[in-house]
Design an enzyme around this catalytic site. Sequence first.
Site, PDB file in Angstrom:
ATOM      1  N   ASP A  14       0.981  -1.164  -0.081  1.00 62.62           N
ATOM      2  CA  ASP A  14       0.042  -0.063   0.203  1.00 62.62           C
ATOM      3  C   ASP A  14       1.095   1.376   0.014  1.00 62.62           C
ATOM      4  OD1 ASP A  14       1.087  -0.021   2.521  1.00 62.62           O
ATOM      5  OD2 ASP A  14      -1.113  -0.126   3.560  1.00 62.62           O
ATOM      6  N   LYS A  46      14.773  37.525 -15.843  1.00 63.15           N
ATOM      7  CA  LYS A  46      13.694  36.621 -16.340  1.00 63.15           C
ATOM      8  C   LYS A  46      12.458  36.912 -15.818  1.00 63.15           C
ATOM      9  CE  LYS A  46      14.182  32.627 -13.590  1.00 63.15           C
ATOM     10  NZ  LYS A  46      14.591  31.091 -13.427  1.00 63.15           N
ATOM     11  N   ARG A  55       8.901  34.683 -15.099  1.00 62.21           N
ATOM     12  CA  ARG A  55       8.244  33.503 -15.094  1.00 62.21           C
ATOM     13  C   ARG A  55       6.962  33.663 -15.437  1.00 62.21           C
ATOM     14  NH1 ARG A  55       9.624  28.538 -13.476  1.00 62.21           N
ATOM     15  NH2 ARG A  55      11.666  29.255 -12.639  1.00 62.21           N
TER      16      ARG A  55
END
Length: 324
Positions: A39, A194, A196
Amino acid sequence: MTPHELTLLAGTANPGLASSIARELGVPLGACVIERFPDGEVHACIEESVRGREVYVVQPTSPPVNDHLIELLIIADAARRASAAHITAIVPYFGYARADKRSGCREAITARMVADLLQHTGIDHVITLDLHTPQAEGFFRIPVDNLTAVALLCGAIRDALSDDLVVVAPDAGRVKMATAYAQCLGAPLVVLHKRRESGTHTVVTHLVGDVRDRSCVIVDDIISTGGTIAESAAALLEAGAKPGVSVCATHALLLDGAIERMRSAGVRATFVTDSVPVRDDGTELVHIVSAAALFATAIRRIRADGSLRELRGSRDSGLGTRDS
């Protein structure tokens, strides 16, 4: 005072690194059996006495992050219940370090939650490598030694680089790390900015510095999808950099498609540590530098009450500012 005897245990996340650290220390790996039930539950059993010993558990929380995190907690709990004198978690890659703050009002600060879990399980000390956000040390009430791989990787790449080298930070968050590389290699620093656009996609908006007709090495702490590196390499080539960009990164998660993405963007060589098991695609693109000696040195110094200052980085670079 004489230090307690040492036992080094390995989880299943990176047994190769644990074995290398054991060889560097000249000790055998401790006997620890880890099983998974059908499990998905984890069972860990330490098959030798650790009563009154210093126990070091080597387990990065690399993908699958949650499985490896729970495994680390279970091994630490087993050591605590077996009367270990002191438990140190060596977590070369600290998952969830990027979740160190809330960008919205209904989000978890998962880095703090993981820090709480480690402490409440009975871990007394954490040793990690190039935390994505070094300020995450503040989430702990126990000692944290955040080592750096900058000198290690600089030593590996120095002979392969040309005199016209520039070091590139792929975003503002990596400027301190890139500064440390630039100082170590005696090279100028360039910074990319940069934006995002999603969890897997970024766009370079502008470049600060001059890369025209120069060789570039991009430095980062984590390569996950390879998207940031690919975008950065493409931006550098467009700005006139010499073909064949190199990369240095501490943690090479290299998820599916990352290597091909970087290769297509013009990356010729990537130097990484073995903080996590590194996929070998059968090419010469990825070069692995072992961090085992770095961790072994840290363990020796901790046991001798020595200083880890140079293993954590210099004051000038902003990497590790305390003599611990």
